[in-house]
Design a protein around this motif. Structure first.
Motif, PDB file in Angstrom:
ATOM      1  N   LEU A 116       0.948  -1.138   0.003  1.00  0.00           N
ATOM      2  CA  LEU A 116      -0.097   0.042  -0.110  1.00  0.00           C
ATOM      3  C   LEU A 116       0.728   1.206  -0.018  1.00  0.00           C
ATOM      4  CD1 LEU A 116      -2.575  -1.015   2.687  1.00  0.00           C
ATOM      5  CD2 LEU A 116      -2.903  -1.007   0.264  1.00  0.00           C
ATOM      6  N   ARG A 117       2.164   1.174  -0.169  1.00  0.00           N
ATOM      7  CA  ARG A 117       3.111   2.334  -0.032  1.00  0.00           C
ATOM      8  C   ARG A 117       2.654   3.676  -1.266  1.00  0.00           C
ATOM      9  NH1 ARG A 117       8.977   0.438  -1.438  1.00  0.00           N
ATOM     10  NH2 ARG A 117       9.241   2.621  -1.515  1.00  0.00           N
ATOM     11  N   ALA A 118       1.900   2.998  -2.207  1.00  0.00           N
ATOM     12  CA  ALA A 118       1.574   4.206  -3.372  1.00  0.00           C
ATOM     13  C   ALA A 118       0.638   4.991  -2.818  1.00  0.00           C
ATOM     14  CB  ALA A 118       1.189   3.434  -4.485  1.00  0.00           C
ATOM     15  N   ARG A 119      -0.283   4.554  -1.746  1.00  0.00           N
ATOM     16  CA  ARG A 119      -1.251   5.427  -1.020  1.00  0.00           C
ATOM     17  C   ARG A 119      -0.670   6.640  -0.189  1.00  0.00           C
ATOM     18  NH1 ARG A 119      -5.590   1.633  -0.444  1.00  0.00           N
ATOM     19  NH2 ARG A 119      -5.780   0.657  -2.344  1.00  0.00           N
ATOM     20  N   LEU A 120       0.781   6.361  -0.056  1.00  0.00           N
ATOM     21  CA  LEU A 120       1.220   7.617   0.598  1.00  0.00           C
ATOM     22  C   LEU A 120       2.120   8.623  -0.159  1.00  0.00           C
ATOM     23  CD1 LEU A 120       3.248   5.347   3.384  1.00  0.00           C
ATOM     24  CD2 LEU A 120       1.143   6.905   3.843  1.00  0.00           C
ATOM     25  N   SER A 121       1.363   8.834  -1.329  1.00  0.00           N
ATOM     26  CA  SER A 121       2.036   9.478  -2.368  1.00  0.00           C
ATOM     27  C   SER A 121       1.926  11.025  -2.028  1.00  0.00           C
ATOM     28  CB  SER A 121       1.415   9.466  -3.853  1.00  0.00           C
ATOM     29  OG  SER A 121      -0.117   9.871  -3.477  1.00  0.00           O
ATOM     30  N   ARG A 122       0.852  11.403  -1.326  1.00  0.00           N
ATOM     31  CA  ARG A 122       1.003  12.956  -0.901  1.00  0.00           C
ATOM     32  C   ARG A 122       2.234  13.195   0.184  1.00  0.00           C
ATOM     33  NH1 ARG A 122      -4.866  15.170   0.387  1.00  0.00           N
ATOM     34  NH2 ARG A 122      -3.754  16.957   0.222  1.00  0.00           N
ATOM     35  N   SER A 123       2.310  12.239   1.004  1.00  0.00           N
ATOM     36  CA  SER A 123       3.484  12.489   2.029  1.00  0.00           C
ATOM     37  C   SER A 123       4.701  12.353   1.424  1.00  0.00           C
ATOM     38  CB  SER A 123       3.252  11.506   3.275  1.00  0.00           C
ATOM     39  OG  SER A 123       2.248  11.620   4.016  1.00  0.00           O
ATOM     40  N   GLN A 124       4.843  11.723   0.181  1.00  0.00           N
ATOM     41  CA  GLN A 124       6.093  11.261  -0.283  1.00  0.00           C
ATOM     42  C   GLN A 124       6.685  12.449  -1.180  1.00  0.00           C
ATOM     43  OE1 GLN A 124       5.065   7.936  -3.233  1.00  0.00           O
ATOM     44  NE2 GLN A 124       5.232   6.371  -1.349  1.00  0.00           N
ATOM     45  N   ASN A 125       5.711  13.187  -1.383  1.00  0.00           N
ATOM     46  CA  ASN A 125       6.078  14.614  -1.981  1.00  0.00           C
ATOM     47  C   ASN A 125       6.907  15.461  -1.122  1.00  0.00           C
ATOM     48  OD1 ASN A 125       5.081  13.749  -4.601  1.00  0.00           O
ATOM     49  ND2 ASN A 125       3.052  14.647  -4.224  1.00  0.00           N
ATOM     50  N   VAL A 126       6.465  15.087   0.276  1.00  0.00           N
ATOM     51  CA  VAL A 126       7.061  16.279   1.153  1.00  0.00           C
ATOM     52  C   VAL A 126       8.340  15.657   1.613  1.00  0.00           C
ATOM     53  CG1 VAL A 126       6.625  17.000   3.461  1.00  0.00           C
ATOM     54  CG2 VAL A 126       4.728  17.114   1.910  1.00  0.00           C
TER      55      VAL A 126
END
Length: 415
Positions: A116-126
């Protein structure tokens, strides 16, 4: 002459007498008795109607045959009604056969966070892009480090944790000098993992002991997705091989028990529920008793959402815990927090820990925010491990939390 006059008078008298004799009978008839004899005849003429009235019964007597003939037609109707039931009898079988397909096998919990790591895309941008872009600058001056701090605070890491992380990064950068992007990523990942304290025990206390099931109490504020998350926790337990009984102790919201029963039905778990408005502590007590009698591994109790500043409601939550403990201690108290509330959720969490001794946090809606640092802030502020994170709306989108896998999802490298 006189003789002629006398003779004329005599003749006149004779004529008049004869005339009167002729007409006298005509005038005598009206006053005679015949009219009086005709008056009695009037009653005789009225009698026939009175006498003729009795013949009417024959006509009335003829009506019943027509009424008597109606029942044969009515008697013919039942055969048509008797023939109708056969199709109705055939309807129930599909209803009986419907429940089996509802039970479904949950996905394994191992590796869920990685999947499910792709679900953290918004945090990944930060973290993965924003921070690495800052740390990759040719010159890391004070202004750059201020931007790093602002980025971490904006991601809800918290002031104290941010100060500690930035201090360690500056020391590493000073010692190692200019570093490649890969080295910077590894440095950042190592500091984030350290801030999450990977040594914390994040396993659920779901193993029975002393001949009774483990008891997990689920608490939280209104709107945190508590009942839905409770259903997902049940799926996590079943996926890990546990048998479960759910207690619907949220008796203030009519839909809560139905919602929990739907989740339980998907994994074949039993649900103990009471009428709307029933005493939540009583329902929780009965659920634990059912779990003991059934010999299951875990009893999961869903409680009503409540505001942390409502003293009466918080006292009631304490009562639920005390009543459950008549069977034995509560093994795990899980606090459901909405990740999108950020730092505001920390004050809510603090009050709950004072009332029911929270042992673990379930952070929901983490996929809907760029503030993935809230995981660090919760643990730093409360000293309580985050044990599960919600990363979507699907039934198996609740994943056991692992610090290294989480940081890897944020910055894109193994820590």
């Amino acid at each position: 002459m006189e003789s002629y006059i006398v003779f004329g008078l005599v003749l006149l008298v004779v004529v008049i007498g004869a005339t009167l004799a002729l007409i006298a009978p005509r005038y005598r008839k009206p006053p005679t008795l015949p009219p009086t004899e005709e008056k009695p005849a009037a009653p005789t003429k009225q009698a026939p109607p009175v006498v003729s009235a009795p013949p009417a019964p024959p006509e009335v007597a003829q009506a019943p045959p027509e009424v008597a003939q109606a029942p044969p037609e009515a008697a013919q109707a039942p055969p048509e009604v008797v023939e109708a039931p056969p199709p109705v009898v055939e309807a129930p079988p599909p209803v009986v056969e419907a429940p089996p397909p509802v039970i479904e096998k949950p996905e394994p919990t191992a590796g869920r966070l990685v999947r499910l790591r792709a679900r953290l895309s918004r945090s990944q941008n930060v973290f993965g892009k924003g921070l690495l872009a800052l740390l990759s600058r040719d010159k890391l001056d004070d202004d750059t480090w201020d931007e790093v701090e602002e980025t971490l605070i904006g991601a809800d890491v918290g002031v104290a944790a941010t100060t500690e992380i930035v201090g360690k990064l500056r020391e590493r950068a000073r010692i190692h000098g200019t570093a490649s992007a890969t080295e910077l990523r590894s440095m950042l990942a190592a500091e984030l993992v350290a801030a999450l304290d990977p040594q914390m025990d994040r396993s659920l206390a779901a193993t029975p002991r002393d001949g009774r099931p483990a008891v997990l109490l689920v608490v939280g504020v209104n709107g945190a997705g508590k009942t839905t998350t409770c259903g997902k926790i049940a799926r996590v337990l079943v996926a890990d091989g546990h048998t479960v009984v759910l207690g619907a102790a949220d008796t203030f919201r009519a839909a809560a028990a139905e919602q929990l029963a739907t989740w339980a039905g998907r994994v074949g778990a039993d649900v103990v529920r009471g009428p709307e408005g029933a005493d939540p502590a009583s329902v929780a007590f009965d659920a634990v008793k059912r779990g003991i009698d059934a010999g299951v591994d875990t009893v999961l109790i869903d409680t009503a959402g409540r505001l942390q500043n409502k003293i009466g409601l918080m006292d009631e939550l304490g009562k639920v815990k005390r009543v459950i403990e008549k069977h034995g201690p509560v093994d795990e108290t899980l606090l459901i927090l909405d990740a999108t509330t950020g730092q505001n959720g920390l004050e809510q969490a603090r009050v709950f820990t004072e009332v029911v001794d929270v042992t673990g946090v379930v952070l929901t809606k983490l996929d809907g925010t760029a503030k993935g640092g809230i995981v660090i802030a919760v643990q730093r502020k409360l000293g309580i491990p985050v044990k599960l994170v919600g990363l979507g709306e699907g039934p198996d989108d609740l994943a056991p939390f692992d610090a290294r896998q989480f940081v890897d999802a944020l910055v894109g490298t193994d820590a």
